[in-house]
Design a protein around this motif. Sequence first.
Motif, PDB file in Angstrom:
ATOM      1  N   ARG A 135      38.952  35.689  40.777  1.00  0.00           N
ATOM      2  CA  ARG A 135      39.857  36.816  40.816  1.00  0.00           C
ATOM      3  C   ARG A 135      41.210  36.336  39.854  1.00  0.00           C
ATOM      4  NH1 ARG A 135      38.173  36.235  46.604  1.00  0.00           N
ATOM      5  NH2 ARG A 135      36.532  37.945  47.219  1.00  0.00           N
ATOM      6  N   PRO A 136      42.658  37.950  40.491  1.00  0.00           N
ATOM      7  CA  PRO A 136      43.493  37.426  39.281  1.00  0.00           C
ATOM      8  C   PRO A 136      44.759  36.462  39.602  1.00  0.00           C
ATOM      9  CG  PRO A 136      43.489  39.844  39.401  1.00  0.00           C
ATOM     10  CD  PRO A 136      42.450  39.004  40.472  1.00  0.00           C
ATOM     11  N   ASN A 137      44.028  36.224  41.101  1.00  0.00           N
ATOM     12  CA  ASN A 137      44.630  34.636  41.965  1.00  0.00           C
ATOM     13  C   ASN A 137      44.452  33.576  41.677  1.00  0.00           C
ATOM     14  OD1 ASN A 137      42.752  35.518  43.744  1.00  0.00           O
ATOM     15  ND2 ASN A 137      44.126  35.514  45.494  1.00  0.00           N
ATOM     16  N   SER A 208      39.715  38.690  34.900  1.00  0.00           N
ATOM     17  CA  SER A 208      40.345  38.603  36.038  1.00  0.00           C
ATOM     18  C   SER A 208      39.095  39.428  36.753  1.00  0.00           C
ATOM     19  CB  SER A 208      41.696  38.893  36.615  1.00  0.00           C
ATOM     20  OG  SER A 208      42.117  39.834  35.961  1.00  0.00           O
ATOM     21  N   PHE A 209      38.751  39.654  37.371  1.00  0.00           N
ATOM     22  CA  PHE A 209      37.983  40.338  38.356  1.00  0.00           C
ATOM     23  C   PHE A 209      38.564  41.754  38.304  1.00  0.00           C
ATOM     24  CE2 PHE A 209      36.290  41.897  42.693  1.00  0.00           C
ATOM     25  CZ  PHE A 209      35.072  42.428  42.028  1.00  0.00           C
ATOM     26  N   GLY A 210      38.402  42.366  38.736  1.00  0.00           N
ATOM     27  CA  GLY A 210      38.759  43.605  38.862  1.00  0.00           C
ATOM     28  C   GLY A 210      39.013  44.675  39.816  1.00  0.00           C
ATOM     29  N   GLY A 211      37.285  45.124  39.854  1.00  0.00           N
ATOM     30  CA  GLY A 211      36.946  45.471  41.396  1.00  0.00           C
ATOM     31  C   GLY A 211      35.094  46.360  41.441  1.00  0.00           C
ATOM     32  N   VAL A 212      34.867  47.140  42.280  1.00  0.00           N
ATOM     33  CA  VAL A 212      33.825  47.779  42.356  1.00  0.00           C
ATOM     34  C   VAL A 212      34.386  49.123  41.195  1.00  0.00           C
ATOM     35  CG1 VAL A 212      32.470  48.868  44.131  1.00  0.00           C
ATOM     36  CG2 VAL A 212      33.487  47.418  44.354  1.00  0.00           C
TER      37      VAL A 212
END
Length: 363
Positions: A135-137, A208-212
Amino acid sequence: MTAVAQAIKGPESQPYGYLLVHFIEDPDGYAERIYLDLSEGDNPERWNPLNGGEPILTSSLGTQGVRDPYLVRNPETGRVYMLATDLQVWAQEGGLRSGGDWYGFSHHGSTNLIIWESDDLVHWSEPRTLDMSVRPNGTHAQFGMAWAPEAMWVPDYYPEGHDGGRGAFVVYWSSTMFADDDVDHEDPDVYDRVMWGVTSDFTNATFSFGGVLIDRGHPTIDTTMLQRTLPDGTVRTYRATKDNGPKANIWLDATDAKRWWEPEAEWTIIQENIGADWTENGNPGGVEGPALFASHSDDTWYLYVDVIPSIGYRPMVTGNPDKGFDYLESADFHMAPHTKHGGVLSLTRAEYDRLRVHDGHIG
């Protein structure tokens, strides 16, 4: 400037020929590796395997097997990236991997992609991994796997003034995703969904992972996309996806949303049950791993569907994707048996000639 970027400015820069990347399903052999086929001239309906049909690249990382490969180009640098699922289903000595099953592969599998890159399609880097769960964090989503990756270049993904430029790849793939505290991935209600993330170079330094991206309330996998510029300048994005739910099939939908990966994008279904007649019993769930690409010589679009378990790609074609795809039943179509789940890259004349000369023997 890379060799490809230089070629784009030269006399051999015109579009010519296509490169198909794929893997082969072979329960009796170690075939989950990278294979390349070159079109016969500029004809995207006839394909000849490079390197005598033997693998071009092999992964020594993760499971040491790769499936669902895809090729994508950075138009600003000319560099081509090869993405692949880190999954070996069939043991190298033959038969299903010891202790392996599809539940385990999808709930406790690799969350990495295997990445190669090249500036000339002949000399390829060593493979590296890209963890799709970041993830971004800096935390990690609880993915059960990362399957069937593709990516599309977005020239203005980032705002003006962004360090490193505005362009980036939006990547999309299939994963099961569990709650952060379900570290053993035990929730029985979790199912495959199509996810998205962003990267400029397919390294975890920029990813970074964005979402679904797609959630139908039941398993969906294997999304493939292409874009088409309409006469009024609108860029329409098409995607074909495998619904693995109760009414399994491949469907095609489209959106005119500029930021097509965001939840606000509205998608309209164009066609369902694509490719069913290529199966022996007309089962729309008997095809998967679709691959969309456009001809660069006329207004023709192709959709290859993978007839499972082992037949491989069969072609669909259209002159207008807004009207859906029909079966390409042509005696002239040629592809080696068991060619499965990959992607097609449009070439320049210089790239085509270089691939013919080297015949898949990498530098």
